[in-house]
Write a protein that holds these residues in place. Structure first.
Motif, PDB file in Angstrom:
ATOM      1  N   PRO A  22       0.827  -1.199   0.000  1.00 23.16           N
ATOM      2  CA  PRO A  22       0.000   0.000   0.000  1.00 23.16           C
ATOM      3  C   PRO A  22       0.868   1.259   0.000  1.00 23.16           C
ATOM      4  N   ASP A  23       0.391   2.271  -0.683  1.00 25.53           N
ATOM      5  CA  ASP A  23       1.152   3.518  -0.835  1.00 25.53           C
ATOM      6  C   ASP A  23       1.499   4.154   0.505  1.00 25.53           C
ATOM      7  N   HIS A  24       0.516   4.250   1.403  1.00 24.30           N
ATOM      8  CA  HIS A  24       0.745   4.955   2.661  1.00 24.30           C
ATOM      9  C   HIS A  24       1.832   4.289   3.504  1.00 24.30           C
ATOM     10  N   LEU A  25       1.861   2.965   3.539  1.00 22.31           N
ATOM     11  CA  LEU A  25       2.870   2.272   4.339  1.00 22.31           C
ATOM     12  C   LEU A  25       4.252   2.407   3.710  1.00 22.31           C
ATOM     13  N   SER A  26       4.347   2.205   2.407  1.00 22.82           N
ATOM     14  CA  SER A  26       5.666   2.304   1.762  1.00 22.82           C
ATOM     15  C   SER A  26       6.220   3.722   1.896  1.00 22.82           C
ATOM     16  N   GLU A  27       5.384   4.728   1.725  1.00 26.33           N
ATOM     17  CA  GLU A  27       5.851   6.123   1.873  1.00 26.33           C
ATOM     18  C   GLU A  27       6.319   6.403   3.296  1.00 26.33           C
ATOM     19  N   GLU A  28       5.590   5.890   4.283  1.00 27.43           N
ATOM     20  CA  GLU A  28       5.981   6.053   5.690  1.00 27.43           C
ATOM     21  C   GLU A  28       7.327   5.368   5.963  1.00 27.43           C
TER      22      GLU A  28
END
Length: 119
Positions: A22-28
């Motif tokens: 998921p985008d939000h986890l990878s970005e975090e």
């Protein structure tokens, strides 16, 4: 079948042939561990398209114990090869190696038994 798959599991491939979810986890994770994003090109599938599925711990996701040296696990599902698990760690050890091996084995069992995956 392709239309149904796109409706239910829409995945957009970028020019590199790889999608990160998921985008939000990878970005975090990329913000917390700046070198992590530089590993992505090394995870690119050979000769096909793929999806990198990030998790803080695939082991925990499937009911195994957490290892506190693990930053994250990344599961590569691609069109040209079997699923591949990458375990990103703070400190390498025999315990972490066993964690990664056990997690990959358990994921494969879950894909083979209930999911019917044969690869």
């Amino acid at each position: 079948l392709d239309k149904l798959q796109q409706q239910l599991f829409k995945v957009e491939f970028n020019s590199s042939g790889i999608t990160v979810i998921p985008d939000h986890l990878s970005e975090e994770l990329f913000k917390g561990y700046p070198g992590l994003e530089k590993l992505l090109p090394k995870m690119k599938p050979t000769g096909g398209q793929g999806v990198l599925i990030f998790s803080r711990s695939w082991a925990v996701d499937i009911g195994l114990p957490k290892n506190w040296d693990v930053i994250c696990d990344v599961l590569l599902v691609s069109t040209k090869s079997a699923p591949l698990l990458y375990t990103i760690v703070k400190h390498a050890s025999e315990e972490v190696f066993k964690y990664s091996k056990d997690t990959a084995f358990s994921i494969k069992n879950k894909l083979v038994n209930p999911g019917g995956y044969a690869g």
